[in-house]
Design an enzyme around this catalytic site. Sequence first.
Site, mmCIF file in Angstrom:
data_model
loop_
_atom_site.group_PDB
_atom_site.id
_atom_site.type_symbol
_atom_site.label_atom_id
_atom_site.label_comp_id
_atom_site.label_asym_id
_atom_site.label_seq_id
_atom_site.Cartn_x
_atom_site.Cartn_y
_atom_site.Cartn_z
ATOM 1 N N ASP A 1 -31.861 34.185 64.820
ATOM 2 C CA ASP A 1 -32.347 32.835 65.112
ATOM 3 C C ASP A 1 -31.277 32.029 65.828
ATOM 4 O O ASP A 1 -30.082 32.330 65.730
ATOM 5 C CB ASP A 1 -32.720 32.110 63.810
ATOM 6 C CG ASP A 1 -33.878 32.782 63.095
ATOM 7 O OD1 ASP A 1 -34.662 33.475 63.761
ATOM 8 O OD2 ASP A 1 -33.964 32.621 61.863
HETATM 9 N N1 URA Z 1 -33.414 36.460 58.907
HETATM 10 C C1 URA Z 1 -33.644 35.194 59.340
HETATM 11 O O1 URA Z 1 -34.375 34.439 58.712
HETATM 12 N N2 URA Z 1 -33.049 34.793 60.485
HETATM 13 C C2 URA Z 1 -32.206 35.570 61.212
HETATM 14 O O2 URA Z 1 -31.665 35.128 62.232
HETATM 15 C C3 URA Z 1 -31.968 36.883 60.740
HETATM 16 C C4 URA Z 1 -32.582 37.307 59.596
#
Ligand code: URA
Length: 242
Positions: free
Chosen positions: A110
Site C-alpha cells: 500500500d
Molecule cells: N497488507 C496490507 O494491508 N497492506 C500492505 O501493504 C501489505 C500487506
Amino acid sequence: MQLQDILYSQGFGPRRLCTGLVQNGLVSVASELVTDPSADFEPQGLRFTVEGKPWEYHAKAYLVLHKPAGYECSQKPSAWPSIYTLLPAPLRQRPVKGGQPGVQAIGRLDQDTTGLLLMSDDGAFIHRMSSPKHHVPKVYEVGTADPVDAKQVARLLAGVVLDDDPRPVRAAACEATGEHALRLTLTEGRYHQVKRMLAAVGNRVTTLHRSRIGAFEVPPDLAPGQWQWLSPAQLAAVSQRG
Ligand code: URA
C-alpha cells in the site's frame, strides 16, 4: 557481445541511441574509453560507465527496493508518486521479450506501507514468486491504534474471515512486540490483508512495514527509497520457506 548490444540489453535506450552513446565517447569499460560500438566484451560481470554513471551487466534483473511511505506500486499512480520513479531509467527501460519493458514490482504494498519490495524483469521468477501456491513467509511489523491483547493474537493465529472470501486467513506466526505493536507472518497475500486482518479482530493498523521475505531481511544499509541488486545468496534467501 558487442558493446552497443550490451547497452541495449541493459536499458540504455533504442539501438541507435546506444550506438551513438559509444560513438560519442560517452561509454567507458574498465576505466578505458571505448568508441567502437561493435567492440566485443564478455558481458557477465562487466562493469562500465555511461555518461560517467557506473553500471554492472545483469542478464536478468533481480533487485530489492526499500519502499518508502507515500509511493504507489503502480506504473500509473492515482494520487501519489510511483515507486518506479525511484529507479534509474535503464531499469525502467530494459527490453523484455514479449512483455512490457523494465522491471516490475512483485506484488504490491500500500501507499503508506514501507519495507521490502522485490522487482524483476524475469517473467518466470515474477510468476513463481506471486503464485498463491508459493507459500514464502512474509513478515510484517505492525503498529496498532489500540493496545494488542492476547485474544487478538490468538484470533489472528486461529484464523479470521475477511469480507471477500469465506475461507479464513490465519497468520503463520504472530507475537506482540509492544503495547501497540505486533509482528505478523503471512504465507499468502490477499488485498490489504494485514489491515483487514487487524480490523477483523477489532484493532486498526497505524503503521506497516514488511521486514522479511523468506529468509531475506531489509539490508541494514538500504535506506527507504534506495534499491540494490540481489546477490545470488539473497536471491536464494527470498524463496526460502524455513
Ligand atoms: N497488507 C496490507 O494491508 N497492506 C500492505 O501493504 C501489505 C500487506
